[in-house]
Design an enzyme around this catalytic site. Sequence first.
Site, PDB file in Angstrom:
ATOM      1  N   GLU A   1      45.759  10.461  44.514  1.00  0.00           N
ATOM      2  CA  GLU A   1      45.161  10.518  45.847  1.00  0.00           C
ATOM      3  C   GLU A   1      44.592   9.180  46.278  1.00  0.00           C
ATOM      4  O   GLU A   1      44.609   8.836  47.458  1.00  0.00           O
ATOM      5  CB  GLU A   1      44.062  11.591  45.860  1.00  0.00           C
ATOM      6  CG  GLU A   1      43.593  12.002  47.252  1.00  0.00           C
ATOM      7  CD  GLU A   1      42.426  11.166  47.765  1.00  0.00           C
ATOM      8  OE1 GLU A   1      42.049  11.340  48.942  1.00  0.00           O
ATOM      9  OE2 GLU A   1      41.883  10.344  46.994  1.00  0.00           O
TER      10      GLU A   1
ATOM     11  N   ASP B   1      42.579  11.504  39.759  1.00  0.00           N
ATOM     12  CA  ASP B   1      42.574  10.047  39.684  1.00  0.00           C
ATOM     13  C   ASP B   1      41.315   9.498  40.345  1.00  0.00           C
ATOM     14  O   ASP B   1      40.701  10.153  41.194  1.00  0.00           O
ATOM     15  CB  ASP B   1      43.814   9.464  40.342  1.00  0.00           C
ATOM     16  CG  ASP B   1      43.934   9.834  41.814  1.00  0.00           C
ATOM     17  OD1 ASP B   1      43.866  11.042  42.123  1.00  0.00           O
ATOM     18  OD2 ASP B   1      44.070   8.926  42.660  1.00  0.00           O
TER      19      ASP B   1
END
Length: 470
Positions: free
Chosen positions: A152, A89
Site C-alpha cells: 500500500e 507494509d
Amino acid sequence: MTIDWQKEVEARKDDLLQDLIDLLKVKSEREDDKVTPDAPFGPGPRDALLHMLAYGERDGFVVKNVDNYAGHIEFGEGDETLGIFGHMDVVPAGDGWDTNPYEPVIKDNKIYARGSSDDKGPSMAAYYGMKIIKELDLPLSKKIRFVVGSDEESGWGDMDYYFEHEEKPDFGFSPDAEFPIINGEKGNVSVAVHLPVSNEGAYVLTSFTAGLRANMVPGTAKAVVTVADAAKAEELATAFAAFLEAHPVTGSSSIDGKTVTFDLVGKGAHGASPQIGINAATFLGLFLNDFAFAGGAKNFLAAVATYIHEDVYGEKLHTAYEDEKMGKLTMNAGLFDFDATKEQAFINLNFRYPQGTSLEKIEAGLQETLGQFEPTFSAEPHHMQPHYVPQDDPLVQTLLAVYEDHTGEKGFEQIIGGGTYGRLLKRGVAYGAMFPGYTDTMHQANEFMDLDDLFRAAVIYADAIYRLAK
C-alpha cells in the site's frame, strides 16, 4: 439481540495487544533489491502478510494467500461480500527515533513502533472486531472478507495482482485513516522531474540527496560541495551555520580540504499533509542556491529554491486548484537525487488533487514554470483518480451511526489527500482508527498508537462489521 461490544473487546485486549506486538516486530519495509519470486516486494512485506494470515488460520477462518502479494481472511455466507482492507507494509523507519522502531515499546499508554498507527494497529483492531463476531457465532447474511495487502505504501501492486485473481467485495472500508469517516479521497499522482546534470561554476555540486518515499516529507537532506580552496570551504560552512540560525531547521557541516558536506534536519510528515512537515531538501536547496553554481547544478538548485520550496499548494508551480468539497491540491516534494557522475538529476513531486483538475493540467503548470530548466517529465504509472461516496449512501450512514453511538459525538463526512484501500471499491471508504484530536504520527519518527484508542476502535469495528453484515 443486544451485545456488549465493550465487554467483548475487554475480554480479548491482552490477546489483541500481544498479537499486535508480534506483528510490529516484523520489519515490513519494501526492499526492491531483495525481491524474489516468492517475495514480490521483498521479504519483510511477505513475512508480515504471512504473519497476519497465520492469525486467521489459528482462529479458524477461511484463509487464502494469493502468491504472497496479498491474501484474505474470510467467513460467513451470502450473495454479498463486505470487504475490510488493511495493509502490512510500512514506510521506511528513517531517522530520529527514540526507540528501536521494530521493538515495540509501551510508554504513557501508547505503543511506539513503525506501523503502530499505519496500518498494523488499526488492522489488528478491525481483525479482532471480525474475530469477536465469529466467536459469538452471530447470524450473518453476507460474507466478511478481511483483505490483507503488502504494497500500500508504494505502488499498490499487491492489489493489482490480487484483483486479477479474486473478485472485488461489494462494499467495505479500510481502517487506515480517521474517524468519523473518510468518504472522499483526492486524486494521487507522482510526477518525476528529470534535469540534466552538469557543473560549470566555481562551486561544484557533487551530490544532493533526500527522501525515502514519494509519500513522505523528507526529514533529512545531504549535499556535498567542492569549492576552489579551503578558505572558500570555511566561508561556506560559516554561512550554513548562520542559515540554520535563521530558519526552522537544524544541521551540521564538515570540511575535508576543499569539500564541504552538509546535513540538514527538518521534520518528516505524511506526504498527504506536507504543510505539517518541514522539507529538509528544499531548505538545503534554498541555502545552496545563493552560491555561484552554474549549469545543471544551478538549474537543479534554482528549481528547488524558487518553485518547490514551501510550495505545498502548488501556487509557485502554477498547479494550484481548490474545490469547494474536496479542498486544495497539495504537493509534496518527496525524493531528490543529484549525482555529478550521472546524466540526469531527479525530483519526485507527489500531488494530491481534488476533482476539477487533472494530471494534464498539473503537467502544463510544471512545463510553464520549470520548462526553463530543460526538464523532462514522467508521471508514475500508479495514478489514482479522485474518489467520493455520497454521504447518503447506506454504508456511510451506517458507519456514522456506529461512531455516534459509541462516542456520543456527531458524525460528519471528511475528504482527505491520503490514499487508502477504501477507494478500491466504488462503495468503499476509510473508517478510523484515528479519533478527532489525535496526534498524527504516520510516516514520522516515533510513530505510536494510543492503547485506549486501539481498544475503542476495536469496539467500533466489531459493531460496524456486524451491522453491515448481519
